[in-house]
Design a protein around this motif. Structure first.
Motif, mmCIF file in Angstrom:
data_model
loop_
_atom_site.group_PDB
_atom_site.id
_atom_site.type_symbol
_atom_site.label_atom_id
_atom_site.label_comp_id
_atom_site.label_asym_id
_atom_site.label_seq_id
_atom_site.Cartn_x
_atom_site.Cartn_y
_atom_site.Cartn_z
ATOM 1 N N SER A 91 -33.514 -7.393 2.696
ATOM 2 C CA SER A 91 -32.148 -7.544 3.205
ATOM 3 C C SER A 91 -31.208 -8.155 2.164
ATOM 4 O O SER A 91 -29.994 -8.205 2.387
ATOM 5 C CB SER A 91 -32.141 -8.410 4.471
ATOM 6 O OG SER A 91 -32.379 -9.779 4.156
ATOM 7 N N VAL A 92 -31.748 -8.608 1.039
ATOM 8 C CA VAL A 92 -30.919 -9.202 -0.014
ATOM 9 C C VAL A 92 -30.063 -8.101 -0.637
ATOM 10 O O VAL A 92 -30.575 -7.095 -1.127
ATOM 11 C CB VAL A 92 -31.782 -9.889 -1.085
ATOM 12 C CG1 VAL A 92 -30.913 -10.409 -2.222
ATOM 13 C CG2 VAL A 92 -32.608 -11.017 -0.472
ATOM 14 N N ARG A 106 -28.239 -15.220 -2.789
ATOM 15 C CA ARG A 106 -28.389 -14.308 -1.649
ATOM 16 C C ARG A 106 -29.827 -14.325 -1.122
ATOM 17 O O ARG A 106 -30.051 -14.186 0.083
ATOM 18 C CB ARG A 106 -27.971 -12.890 -2.051
ATOM 19 C CG ARG A 106 -26.477 -12.749 -2.309
ATOM 20 C CD ARG A 106 -26.122 -11.359 -2.799
ATOM 21 N NE ARG A 106 -24.703 -11.233 -3.093
ATOM 22 C CZ ARG A 106 -24.139 -10.131 -3.580
ATOM 23 N NH1 ARG A 106 -24.877 -9.046 -3.821
ATOM 24 N NH2 ARG A 106 -22.845 -10.091 -3.830
ATOM 25 N N ILE A 129 -37.230 -9.345 5.107
ATOM 26 C CA ILE A 129 -36.332 -10.436 4.707
ATOM 27 C C ILE A 129 -35.848 -10.233 3.274
ATOM 28 O O ILE A 129 -34.648 -10.270 2.988
ATOM 29 C CB ILE A 129 -37.023 -11.799 4.862
ATOM 30 C CG1 ILE A 129 -37.235 -12.120 6.347
ATOM 31 C CG2 ILE A 129 -36.195 -12.905 4.199
ATOM 32 C CD1 ILE A 129 -38.074 -13.361 6.602
ATOM 33 N N ALA A 177 -30.956 -15.223 2.679
ATOM 34 C CA ALA A 177 -31.817 -14.345 3.485
ATOM 35 C C ALA A 177 -32.998 -15.118 4.058
ATOM 36 O O ALA A 177 -33.382 -14.915 5.212
ATOM 37 C CB ALA A 177 -32.307 -13.173 2.632
#
Length: 197
Positions: free
Chosen positions: A61-62, A81, A58, A85
């Motif tokens: 994924s930023v 962001r 998680i 996420a």
């Protein structure tokens, strides 16, 4: 069929979305994947390891590319962001809270925020504390947003109406209803990261 760690993590997120964090188990992931428990546990030995791997996914994924030049805006953009996420996954805030995998993915996000704060003129200790404050604020607000409220709203008003909470009576609806979670996030972040820092 030979499964990969990516297959296991994808199945774990599918299971999370369907059942929530409390019901996430290695057996449940194996059922979602359509394989034996051994296929899952060969990649992740415990539920804790599974959660830490998912948390790393998680946070990893930023997007830390294409950021504003201005340092405070850069930190604010990464924080926003980060929240997006977390919100992209059921129980995302609670899943990430309390985990620390220390992989390059997670550290890349922290490094970007700290670098922006240092560029904005914060001293090292201030940058470290402010980075943690941003992370904790974002995690806490996200968990609150993702936790359904089962309690009756009327009980708040009834308790305040007793006269025992004069300061809460003064602000009334502003505390409980007026602001959306987006508004609360934007306001809190503006206090942590003022534009004139």
């Amino acid at each position: 069929m030979r499964w990969t760690l990516d297959d296991v993590i994808e199945a774990a997120f599918t299971t999370l979305e369907a059942q929530g964090l409390d019901k996430l188990t290695l057996r449940g992931v194996a059922r979602t994947l359509g394989c034996h428990l051994n296929s899952v546990s060969s990649y992740v030995k415990t539920k804790r390891t599974l959660i830490e791997t998912m948390a790393d996914h998680i946070v990893g994924s930023v997007d830390v590319e294409h950021l504003p030049e201005e340092p405070v805006e850069r930190a604010r953009t990464v924080a926003t962001r980060y929240r997006v996420a977390l919100l992209a996954h059921r129980d995302g805030g609670r899943l990430v809270a309390g985990t620390f995998s220390g992989t390059g993915k997670t550290l890349r996000v922290a490094d970007t925020v700290v670098g922006a704060l240092l560029d904005a003129g914060y001293h090292e200790a201030e940058a470290a504390r402010l980075c943690w404050s941003i992370v904790y604020f974002t995690l806490g607000l996200t968990q609150e947003q993702q936790t359904p409220s089962d309690g009756p709203r009327g009980s708040f008003h009834e308790l305040v109406a007793t006269g025992g909470y004069p300061s809460l009576a003064r602000i009334g609806e502003r505390l409980m209803v007026t602001d959306s979670f987006d508004d609360r996030f934007d306001y809190g972040l503006s206090r942590l990261l003022p534009s004139n820092a």
